[in-house]
Design an enzyme around this catalytic site. Structure first.
Site, short mmCIF file in Angstrom:
data_model
loop_
_atom_site.label_atom_id
_atom_site.label_comp_id
_atom_site.label_asym_id
_atom_site.label_seq_id
_atom_site.Cartn_x
_atom_site.Cartn_y
_atom_site.Cartn_z
N ASP A 81 2.50 34.13 8.68
CA ASP A 81 2.32 32.94 8.32
C ASP A 81 2.28 31.99 9.66
O ASP A 81 1.62 31.12 9.94
CB ASP A 81 3.17 32.03 7.31
CG ASP A 81 3.40 32.99 6.06
OD1 ASP A 81 2.41 33.35 5.32
OD2 ASP A 81 4.48 33.57 5.79
N HIS A 87 7.74 33.01 1.73
CA HIS A 87 6.09 33.42 2.11
C HIS A 87 5.57 33.27 0.60
O HIS A 87 5.27 34.35 -0.10
CB HIS A 87 6.48 35.16 2.36
CG HIS A 87 4.80 35.58 2.61
ND1 HIS A 87 4.10 35.17 3.36
CD2 HIS A 87 4.45 36.56 1.82
CE1 HIS A 87 2.93 35.56 3.22
NE2 HIS A 87 3.27 36.65 2.26
P1 NAD Z 1 -1.43 48.56 -1.42
O1 NAD Z 1 -1.45 48.59 -3.03
O2 NAD Z 1 -2.70 49.03 -0.65
O3 NAD Z 1 -0.54 49.83 -1.02
C1 NAD Z 1 0.96 49.73 -1.69
C2 NAD Z 1 1.35 51.25 -1.54
O4 NAD Z 1 2.80 51.25 -1.79
C3 NAD Z 1 0.79 52.41 -2.32
O5 NAD Z 1 0.42 53.40 -1.57
C4 NAD Z 1 1.97 52.63 -3.50
O6 NAD Z 1 1.53 54.10 -3.84
C5 NAD Z 1 2.96 52.51 -2.62
N1 NAD Z 1 4.31 52.22 -3.42
C6 NAD Z 1 4.44 51.64 -4.52
N2 NAD Z 1 5.53 51.66 -5.02
C7 NAD Z 1 6.31 52.49 -4.28
C8 NAD Z 1 7.67 52.69 -4.06
N3 NAD Z 1 8.64 52.61 -4.87
N4 NAD Z 1 8.05 53.54 -2.92
C9 NAD Z 1 7.04 53.52 -2.03
N5 NAD Z 1 5.86 53.36 -1.96
C10 NAD Z 1 5.28 52.62 -3.16
O7 NAD Z 1 -0.59 47.36 -0.76
P2 NAD Z 1 -0.96 46.43 0.44
O8 NAD Z 1 -2.26 46.01 0.51
O9 NAD Z 1 -0.57 47.66 1.51
O10 NAD Z 1 0.20 45.60 0.51
C11 NAD Z 1 1.42 45.76 0.37
C12 NAD Z 1 2.54 44.73 -0.02
O11 NAD Z 1 2.51 43.75 0.95
C13 NAD Z 1 1.97 44.01 -1.23
O12 NAD Z 1 3.10 43.62 -1.97
C14 NAD Z 1 1.04 42.69 -0.54
O13 NAD Z 1 1.37 41.54 -1.43
C15 NAD Z 1 2.21 42.64 0.45
N6 NAD Z 1 1.97 41.67 1.60
C16 NAD Z 1 2.90 40.77 2.18
C17 NAD Z 1 2.38 40.05 3.29
C18 NAD Z 1 3.43 39.06 4.01
O14 NAD Z 1 2.98 38.29 4.83
N7 NAD Z 1 4.92 39.06 3.64
C19 NAD Z 1 1.06 40.04 3.61
C20 NAD Z 1 0.18 40.96 3.11
C21 NAD Z 1 0.58 41.73 1.98
C1 LMR Z 2 -0.76 37.39 2.43
O1 LMR Z 2 -0.21 36.28 2.79
O2 LMR Z 2 -1.83 37.74 2.95
C2 LMR Z 2 -0.01 38.07 1.42
O3 LMR Z 2 1.08 37.73 0.96
C3 LMR Z 2 -1.12 37.84 -0.05
C4 LMR Z 2 -0.81 38.79 -1.18
O4 LMR Z 2 -0.74 38.14 -1.92
O5 LMR Z 2 -0.70 39.95 -0.94
#
Ligand code: NAD
Ligand code: LMR
Length: 329
Positions: free
Chosen positions: A160, A188
């Site tokens: 962000d 967030h």
């Molecule tokens: P994704 O679905 O591509 O990958 C998630 C991975 O986590 C999968 O491979 C799954 O098997 C694994 N997983 C699930 N449960 C697990 C556990 N208990 N232990 C270990 N691994 C586990 O998702 P992504 O696109 O990589 O995103 C991951 C997370 O990050 C999501 O929650 C998304 O919303 C979040 N995110 C946060 C931000 C931020 O700014 N804070 C930004 C983008 C995404």
């Molecule tokens: C982002 O800010 O891009 C993510 O947290 C969005 C999401 O819901 O995974």
């Protein structure tokens, strides 16, 4: 002198953020160009094969700093001796899922992982939670790790922060490197508050330079706060490379320090500063030095900012109350 490798654990290693993150950790961007790393990839059983494929690719890069890779679905193994833990794997919201369901599903992940960190990680462990809802997941993990100092659990709002810098640079025609002292407050989520009242653009106060409260309220804040949803809409998947980049920035800054005359934004346990109830994991302006962070104190918070900070903090308090009711903290 040969440095001891740093153990870096990444959960959700086979996911899309994991894929964008691991190669940059292994090439030295997380900790620095002279710090060797051991990678521990923690996945659920269904993710192990894909994680093995990624590990093969990591091998094929012959990164000089990458000492070894371990892949596991056992959190106790995954966090053994961890110095840095990036908690990326989370349960995404699916159709028809209520917020309580989402918090509960994530509690099932972050509570045992917090305990495994408590029982197995190195004494200097630093934790960054990326998986959403990141602030509250960090709170759940922290509550399950009573032997780890609470301030080692942080949540990611650096994406962000970076988004806000980029939007402000575009508005003012400045280079991103000219923008300093921007702050993300709160959660967030769409309630977050990107604050430019203390930010500087090439040394000038950003709010005075922009001088356009309507742009601030109706364009800048919603663009930054809803950027994640806009990316999902455009890409058909949530942000991955930019999220991985922000995770790298967060840990690099935490370990290596903020530049003089600047600060960053991190989701950290509140000490009560700026009226944020103690213990909530909320985003603040922080400076970092020698692996520690400090909240920037003494900023004047005007009415415009106060209302928005309070709204986001209120949402965090409600999430905390919900996970408390679920017995997760
Ligand atoms: P994704 O679905 O591509 O990958 C998630 C991975 O986590 C999968 O491979 C799954 O098997 C694994 N997983 C699930 N449960 C697990 C556990 N208990 N232990 C270990 N691994 C586990 O998702 P992504 O696109 O990589 O995103 C991951 C997370 O990050 C999501 O929650 C998304 O919303 C979040 N995110 C946060 C931000 C931020 O700014 N804070 C930004 C983008 C995404
Ligand atoms: C982002 O800010 O891009 C993510 O947290 C969005 C999401 O819901 O995974």
């Amino acid at each position: 002198m040969t440095r001891t490798p740093v153990n870096v654990t990444v959960t959700g290693a086979a996911g899309q953020i994991g894929y964008a993150l691991l190669f940059r950790i292994a090439s030295g961007h997380l900790l620095g160009p002279d710090v060797p790393v051991n990678l521990r990839l923690l996945e659920i059983p269904q993710g192990l094969k894909a994680a093995e494929g990624t590990a093969m690719e990591l091998d094929d890069c012959a990164f000089p700093l990458l000492r070894n890779i371990e892949i596991t679905d056992d959190a106790n193994v995954g966090f053994a001796g961890a110095n840095v833990a990036l908690l990326v794997g989370a349960r995404p919201r699916t159709k028809g899922m209520e917020r309580g369901d989402l918090l509960s599903a994530n509690g099932g992940i972050f509570k045992p992982q917090g305990k495994a960190i408590n029982d197995n990680a190195a004494d200097d462990i630093k934790v960054l939670v990326v998986g959403n809802p990141a602030n509250t997941n960090a709170l759940i993990a922290q509550a399950a790790a009573p032997d780890v100092p609470a301030e080692r659990f942080t949540a990611m709002t650096r994406l962000d922060h970076n988004r806000a810098i980029s939007q402000l640079a575009a508005k003012t025609g400045a280079a991103v490197s000219d923008i300093k002292k921007l702050t993300i407050w709160g959660n967030h989520s769409a309630t977050q508050y990107p604050d430019i009242f203390h930010a500087e653009v090439a040394g000038k106060n950003a709010a005075e330079l922009v001088n356009d409260e309507a742009w601030l309220a109706d364009t800048f804040i919603p663009t930054v706060a809803k950027r994640g949803a806009a990316i999902i809409e455009a890409r058909g998947a949530s942000s991955a490379a930019s999220a991985a980049n922000a995770a790298i920035d967060h840990v690099y800054t935490w370990v290596n320090g903020t530049a003089p005359g600047d600060w960053t934004s991190m989701g950290i346990p509140s000490d009560g500063s700026y009226g944020v109830p103690e213990g909530l994991i909320s985003s603040f302006p922080v400076t970092t030095k020698d692996g520690k962070y400090e909240i920037v104190q003494g900023l004047d918070i005007n009415e415009f900012s106060r209302t928005r900070i309070d709204a986001s903090v209120q949402e965090l308090a409600e999430e905390r109350d919900a996970v408390r009711e679920l017995g997760l903290i």
